[in-house]
Design a protein around this motif. Structure first.
Motif, PDB file in Angstrom:
ATOM      1  N   PHE A 184       0.831  -1.209   0.000  1.00 50.15           N
ATOM      2  CA  PHE A 184       0.000   0.000   0.000  1.00 50.15           C
ATOM      3  C   PHE A 184       0.862   1.254   0.000  1.00 50.15           C
ATOM      4  O   PHE A 184       1.716   1.442   0.868  1.00 50.15           O
ATOM      5  CB  PHE A 184      -0.920  -0.008   1.221  1.00 50.15           C
ATOM      6  CG  PHE A 184      -2.113   0.883   1.062  1.00 50.15           C
ATOM      7  CD1 PHE A 184      -3.262   0.404   0.455  1.00 50.15           C
ATOM      8  CD2 PHE A 184      -2.078   2.187   1.489  1.00 50.15           C
ATOM      9  CE1 PHE A 184      -4.370   1.219   0.299  1.00 50.15           C
ATOM     10  CE2 PHE A 184      -3.178   3.012   1.334  1.00 50.15           C
ATOM     11  CZ  PHE A 184      -4.332   2.528   0.742  1.00 50.15           C
ATOM     12  N   ASN A 185       0.626   2.109  -0.987  1.00 48.43           N
ATOM     13  CA  ASN A 185       1.348   3.375  -1.070  1.00 48.43           C
ATOM     14  C   ASN A 185       0.688   4.401  -0.159  1.00 48.43           C
ATOM     15  O   ASN A 185      -0.521   4.345   0.066  1.00 48.43           O
ATOM     16  CB  ASN A 185       1.336   3.899  -2.515  1.00 48.43           C
ATOM     17  CG  ASN A 185       2.211   3.087  -3.430  1.00 48.43           C
ATOM     18  OD1 ASN A 185       3.195   2.491  -2.993  1.00 48.43           O
ATOM     19  ND2 ASN A 185       1.876   3.046  -4.700  1.00 48.43           N
ATOM     20  N   PRO A 186       1.463   5.337   0.335  1.00 50.09           N
ATOM     21  CA  PRO A 186       0.863   6.385   1.169  1.00 50.09           C
ATOM     22  C   PRO A 186      -0.248   7.101   0.406  1.00 50.09           C
ATOM     23  O   PRO A 186      -0.169   7.302  -0.803  1.00 50.09           O
ATOM     24  CB  PRO A 186       2.028   7.340   1.443  1.00 50.09           C
ATOM     25  CG  PRO A 186       3.248   6.515   1.250  1.00 50.09           C
ATOM     26  CD  PRO A 186       2.902   5.506   0.188  1.00 50.09           C
ATOM     27  N   GLY A 187      -1.303   7.453   1.119  1.00 50.65           N
ATOM     28  CA  GLY A 187      -2.430   8.146   0.508  1.00 50.65           C
ATOM     29  C   GLY A 187      -3.716   7.409   0.812  1.00 50.65           C
ATOM     30  O   GLY A 187      -3.806   6.640   1.762  1.00 50.65           O
TER      31      GLY A 187
END
Length: 186
Positions: free
Chosen positions: A123-126
């Motif tokens: 999961f990428n930040p955001g």
């Protein structure tokens, strides 16, 4: 579960098959909660893909556990990719017939793995809003492939009859719940 009397140590035992079955069991668990907690689709995706990958590895390895291990240039051992395991499963080998998947199943596997599972796991930040209306159909397609891998192509199974009956029950439960969810989401 095993308890050692010497030091009161506790151990949990896992193997390829039991891990895949456990992931499928967790898929069923989270399928029961998605109606009230739509965020639990994340866990349905992660667990169903883990089960699919596990059974693909179980079938691909046959009687040779090392056949699904690759050694990197630096000498590290790595499990073959899901794509490579599925490719092996789709080839006949000895008495094992080739796994056949429909175009719809292939699309569902690709979507679950590449559009959702990989993004949930890495999961990428955001923030991310996910349309869940197609999940029941895709998960049902994945469960159908899991069923064939686990029960029709798995010649080197190490599960007993009770475990096999439980596996069949969990598969049926997953299919029933996803069918109900498909109707609800239609």
């Amino acid at each position: 579960y095993k308890e050692s009397s010497a030091m009161s140590e506790r151990w949990a035992r896992f193997d390829t098959e039991s891990n895949a079955i456990d992931s499928l069991d967790k898929t069923a668990h989270f399928l029961l909660t998605v109606k009230d907690n739509p965020e639990d689709w994340k866990w349905v995706v992660v667990c169903s893909f883990s089960s699919l990958y596990g059974f693909a590895i179980q079938v691909a390895k046959g009687s040779d556990d090392r056949s699904v291990i690759q050694v990197t240039k630096k000498g590290h051992e790595r499990l073959i990719t899901f794509g490579d395991a599925l490719k092996v499963c789709k080839q006949s080998f000895g008495a094992r017939s080739a796994l056949e998947t429909s175009k719809h199943e292939d699309v569902s596997i690709d979507k679950i793995q590449n559009e959702f599972r990989n993004k949930f796991e890495h999961f990428n930040p955001g923030s991310w809003s996910v349309e869940i209306s197609g999940f029941p159909e895709h998960i049902l397609n994945v469960i159908n492939v899991i069923e064939r891998l686990a029960l029709e192509h798995n010649f080197y199974s190490h599960i007993n009859e009770k475990q096999k009956d439980n596996l069949k029950y969990v598969i049926a439960e997953c299919k029933f719940i996803t069918s109900q969810l498909s109707e609800m989401y239609a």
